[in-house]
Design a protein around this motif. Structure first.
Motif, PDB file in Angstrom:
ATOM      1  N   MET A   1      -0.793   8.089   3.235  1.00 56.01           N
ATOM      2  CA  MET A   1      -1.539   6.905   2.905  1.00 56.01           C
ATOM      3  C   MET A   1      -2.875   6.952   3.658  1.00 56.01           C
ATOM      4  O   MET A   1      -2.921   7.225   4.845  1.00 56.01           O
ATOM      5  N   THR A   2      -3.989   6.653   2.943  1.00 55.70           N
ATOM      6  CA  THR A   2      -5.302   6.627   3.589  1.00 55.70           C
ATOM      7  C   THR A   2      -5.448   5.365   4.428  1.00 55.70           C
ATOM      8  O   THR A   2      -4.638   4.448   4.335  1.00 55.70           O
ATOM      9  N   GLY A   3      -6.509   5.321   5.219  1.00 56.60           N
ATOM     10  CA  GLY A   3      -6.758   4.147   6.038  1.00 56.60           C
ATOM     11  C   GLY A   3      -6.885   2.881   5.213  1.00 56.60           C
ATOM     12  O   GLY A   3      -6.298   1.853   5.519  1.00 56.60           O
ATOM     13  N   ARG A   4      -7.624   2.966   4.113  1.00 63.49           N
ATOM     14  CA  ARG A   4      -7.809   1.795   3.253  1.00 63.49           C
ATOM     15  C   ARG A   4      -6.493   1.390   2.597  1.00 63.49           C
ATOM     16  O   ARG A   4      -6.177   0.208   2.523  1.00 63.49           O
ATOM     17  N   GLU A   5      -5.722   2.365   2.134  1.00 60.64           N
ATOM     18  CA  GLU A   5      -4.420   2.056   1.521  1.00 60.64           C
ATOM     19  C   GLU A   5      -3.495   1.386   2.532  1.00 60.64           C
ATOM     20  O   GLU A   5      -2.783   0.442   2.200  1.00 60.64           O
ATOM     21  N   GLU A   6      -3.511   1.878   3.770  1.00 57.82           N
ATOM     22  CA  GLU A   6      -2.687   1.275   4.821  1.00 57.82           C
ATOM     23  C   GLU A   6      -3.106  -0.163   5.067  1.00 57.82           C
ATOM     24  O   GLU A   6      -2.263  -1.069   5.169  1.00 57.82           O
ATOM     25  N   ILE A   7      -4.404  -0.395   5.144  1.00 61.12           N
ATOM     26  CA  ILE A   7      -4.911  -1.748   5.372  1.00 61.12           C
ATOM     27  C   ILE A   7      -4.504  -2.674   4.228  1.00 61.12           C
ATOM     28  O   ILE A   7      -4.044  -3.797   4.449  1.00 61.12           O
ATOM     29  N   LEU A   8      -4.640  -2.189   2.989  1.00 58.97           N
ATOM     30  CA  LEU A   8      -4.261  -3.004   1.830  1.00 58.97           C
ATOM     31  C   LEU A   8      -2.765  -3.322   1.839  1.00 58.97           C
ATOM     32  O   LEU A   8      -2.359  -4.447   1.528  1.00 58.97           O
ATOM     33  N   ALA A   9      -1.945  -2.353   2.198  1.00 55.40           N
ATOM     34  CA  ALA A   9      -0.492  -2.586   2.265  1.00 55.40           C
ATOM     35  C   ALA A   9      -0.162  -3.602   3.358  1.00 55.40           C
ATOM     36  O   ALA A   9       0.668  -4.499   3.146  1.00 55.40           O
ATOM     37  N   LEU A  10      -0.788  -3.482   4.501  1.00 57.58           N
ATOM     38  CA  LEU A  10      -0.547  -4.426   5.599  1.00 57.58           C
ATOM     39  C   LEU A  10      -1.040  -5.820   5.230  1.00 57.58           C
ATOM     40  O   LEU A  10      -0.378  -6.816   5.527  1.00 57.58           O
ATOM     41  N   LYS A  11      -2.185  -5.870   4.578  1.00 61.01           N
ATOM     42  CA  LYS A  11      -2.740  -7.148   4.137  1.00 61.01           C
ATOM     43  C   LYS A  11      -1.759  -7.852   3.198  1.00 61.01           C
ATOM     44  O   LYS A  11      -1.527  -9.055   3.321  1.00 61.01           O
ATOM     45  N   LYS A  12      -1.150  -7.087   2.312  1.00 64.58           N
ATOM     46  CA  LYS A  12      -0.168  -7.658   1.384  1.00 64.58           C
ATOM     47  C   LYS A  12       1.075  -8.135   2.138  1.00 64.58           C
ATOM     48  O   LYS A  12       1.621  -9.196   1.848  1.00 64.58           O
ATOM     49  N   THR A  13       1.511  -7.381   3.128  1.00 67.84           N
ATOM     50  CA  THR A  13       2.713  -7.728   3.885  1.00 67.84           C
ATOM     51  C   THR A  13       2.524  -9.021   4.673  1.00 67.84           C
ATOM     52  O   THR A  13       3.486  -9.765   4.892  1.00 67.84           O
ATOM     53  N   VAL A  14       1.299  -9.323   5.076  1.00 69.34           N
ATOM     54  CA  VAL A  14       1.032 -10.570   5.802  1.00 69.34           C
ATOM     55  C   VAL A  14       1.415 -11.777   4.948  1.00 69.34           C
ATOM     56  O   VAL A  14       1.741 -12.829   5.482  1.00 69.34           O
ATOM     57  N   GLY A  15       1.447 -11.623   3.643  1.00 68.22           N
ATOM     58  CA  GLY A  15       1.825 -12.711   2.746  1.00 68.22           C
ATOM     59  C   GLY A  15       3.299 -12.787   2.421  1.00 68.22           C
ATOM     60  O   GLY A  15       3.734 -13.675   1.687  1.00 68.22           O
ATOM     61  N   GLU A  16       4.095 -11.883   2.947  1.00 70.25           N
ATOM     62  CA  GLU A  16       5.534 -11.874   2.665  1.00 70.25           C
ATOM     63  C   GLU A  16       6.231 -13.095   3.279  1.00 70.25           C
ATOM     64  O   GLU A  16       5.797 -13.594   4.323  1.00 70.25           O
ATOM     65  N   PRO A  17       7.332 -13.530   2.673  1.00 72.27           N
ATOM     66  CA  PRO A  17       8.055 -14.682   3.230  1.00 72.27           C
ATOM     67  C   PRO A  17       8.756 -14.383   4.569  1.00 72.27           C
ATOM     68  O   PRO A  17       8.979 -15.289   5.365  1.00 72.27           O
ATOM     69  N   ASP A  18       9.073 -13.132   4.814  1.00 72.52           N
ATOM     70  CA  ASP A  18       9.786 -12.751   6.035  1.00 72.52           C
ATOM     71  C   ASP A  18       8.848 -12.843   7.243  1.00 72.52           C
ATOM     72  O   ASP A  18       7.857 -12.112   7.343  1.00 72.52           O
ATOM     73  N   LEU A  19       9.165 -13.741   8.181  1.00 75.26           N
ATOM     74  CA  LEU A  19       8.328 -13.979   9.344  1.00 75.26           C
ATOM     75  C   LEU A  19       8.147 -12.724  10.198  1.00 75.26           C
ATOM     76  O   LEU A  19       7.036 -12.424  10.654  1.00 75.26           O
ATOM     77  N   ALA A  20       9.214 -11.978  10.402  1.00 77.16           N
ATOM     78  CA  ALA A  20       9.123 -10.755  11.204  1.00 77.16           C
ATOM     79  C   ALA A  20       8.182  -9.745  10.544  1.00 77.16           C
ATOM     80  O   ALA A  20       7.403  -9.074  11.231  1.00 77.16           O
ATOM     81  N   ALA A  21       8.229  -9.658   9.219  1.00 77.40           N
ATOM     82  CA  ALA A  21       7.334  -8.742   8.497  1.00 77.40           C
ATOM     83  C   ALA A  21       5.880  -9.181   8.647  1.00 77.40           C
ATOM     84  O   ALA A  21       4.990  -8.343   8.846  1.00 77.40           O
ATOM     85  N   ARG A  22       5.636 -10.490   8.569  1.00 74.12           N
ATOM     86  CA  ARG A  22       4.271 -10.998   8.734  1.00 74.12           C
ATOM     87  C   ARG A  22       3.720 -10.651  10.107  1.00 74.12           C
ATOM     88  O   ARG A  22       2.599 -10.173  10.236  1.00 74.12           O
ATOM     89  N   ARG A  23       4.523 -10.923  11.124  1.00 74.35           N
ATOM     90  CA  ARG A  23       4.079 -10.655  12.493  1.00 74.35           C
ATOM     91  C   ARG A  23       3.841  -9.163  12.722  1.00 74.35           C
ATOM     92  O   ARG A  23       2.880  -8.773  13.379  1.00 74.35           O
ATOM     93  N   SER A  24       4.711  -8.352  12.179  1.00 74.66           N
ATOM     94  CA  SER A  24       4.570  -6.913  12.318  1.00 74.66           C
ATOM     95  C   SER A  24       3.293  -6.426  11.627  1.00 74.66           C
ATOM     96  O   SER A  24       2.557  -5.591  12.157  1.00 74.66           O
ATOM     97  N   ALA A  25       3.023  -6.963  10.439  1.00 72.56           N
ATOM     98  CA  ALA A  25       1.810  -6.573   9.705  1.00 72.56           C
ATOM     99  C   ALA A  25       0.562  -7.042  10.446  1.00 72.56           C
ATOM    100  O   ALA A  25      -0.434  -6.316  10.511  1.00 72.56           O
ATOM    101  N   GLU A  26       0.622  -8.228  11.028  1.00 74.84           N
ATOM    102  CA  GLU A  26      -0.507  -8.739  11.824  1.00 74.84           C
ATOM    103  C   GLU A  26      -0.807  -7.789  12.982  1.00 74.84           C
ATOM    104  O   GLU A  26      -1.957  -7.416  13.216  1.00 74.84           O
ATOM    105  N   GLU A  27       0.224  -7.390  13.695  1.00 75.11           N
ATOM    106  CA  GLU A  27       0.053  -6.465  14.824  1.00 75.11           C
ATOM    107  C   GLU A  27      -0.491  -5.114  14.358  1.00 75.11           C
ATOM    108  O   GLU A  27      -1.359  -4.532  15.004  1.00 75.11           O
ATOM    109  N   ALA A  28       0.022  -4.642  13.239  1.00 71.81           N
ATOM    110  CA  ALA A  28      -0.430  -3.346  12.722  1.00 71.81           C
ATOM    111  C   ALA A  28      -1.891  -3.414  12.263  1.00 71.81           C
ATOM    112  O   ALA A  28      -2.654  -2.471  12.485  1.00 71.81           O
ATOM    113  N   LEU A  29      -2.283  -4.520  11.625  1.00 70.28           N
ATOM    114  CA  LEU A  29      -3.686  -4.670  11.230  1.00 70.28           C
ATOM    115  C   LEU A  29      -4.586  -4.686  12.461  1.00 70.28           C
ATOM    116  O   LEU A  29      -5.650  -4.054  12.464  1.00 70.28           O
ATOM    117  N   ALA A  30      -4.162  -5.390  13.492  1.00 69.37           N
ATOM    118  CA  ALA A  30      -4.942  -5.420  14.735  1.00 69.37           C
ATOM    119  C   ALA A  30      -5.067  -4.024  15.324  1.00 69.37           C
ATOM    120  O   ALA A  30      -6.129  -3.646  15.823  1.00 69.37           O
TER     121      ALA A  30
END
Length: 167
Positions: free
Chosen positions: A1-30
């Motif tokens: 996965m390229t950098g942009r693809e990774e960012i887009l995937a993480l951005k999408k995960t931030v919208g997931e209903p699972d709280l742990a997934a959101r927090r994990s995606a937030e940390e990964a985006l940071a």
């Protein structure tokens, strides 16, 4: 996965209903760092409020290295909600950004000046010495802006303006 693809995937995960997934995606985006800021800003313009909060926190976790990109995003956005979330992000950078924010009180862009003022108010007491110094400076526009921010800070900021030593 390229950098942009990774960012887009993480951005999408931030919208997931699972709280742990959101927090994990937030940390990964940071962890991606400032290069993720443009994609995060795009998402801020489209996302629901709950998702915006996690996206803004991702920027806040990046800290000072993201400062210039966030200011540029505030400058280029015409969406007041996006600007509000970005302003909250830079205020979270803390004391390290005070000198940069004080200088931005004289920026040509009213949105940038407003973001700087609000961020300084949110940082609070640690910003008072730099604002006091700016209020005594040679630049009349910066001087007035610094005084207005000190007034906005309430009694502590106002007392700084009317005393020799800030007490």
């Amino acid at each position: 996965m390229t950098g942009r693809e990774e960012i887009l995937a993480l951005k999408k995960t931030v919208g997931e209903p699972d709280l742990a997934a959101r927090r994990s995606a937030e940390e990964a985006l940071a962890a991606v760092g400032p290069e993720a800021v443009p994609e995060i800003v795009r998402a801020l313009g489209e996302a629901p409020a709950t998702m915006r909060w996690y996206l803004a926190r991702a920027i806040a976790r990046m800290g000072l290295p993201a400062f210039d990109r966030v200011i540029e995003a505030i400058r280029s956005s015409d969406d007041p909600e996006v600007q509000r979330y970005l302003t909250a992000s830079i205020a979270s950078f803390g004391e390290a950004v005070i000198p940069f924010l004080v200088r931005l009180l004289a920026d040509d862009d009213v949105a940038v000046r407003g973001a700087a003022a609000l961020s300084l108010c949110r940082i609070g007491e640690p910003a008072i010495p730099a604002l006091k110094e700016a209020s005594l400076g040679d630049d009349p526009f910066l001087r007035t802006s610094a005084e207005l921010v000190l007034f906005r800070m309430g009694e502590e900021g106002i007392m700084t303006l009317f005393s020799e030593d800030g007490e």
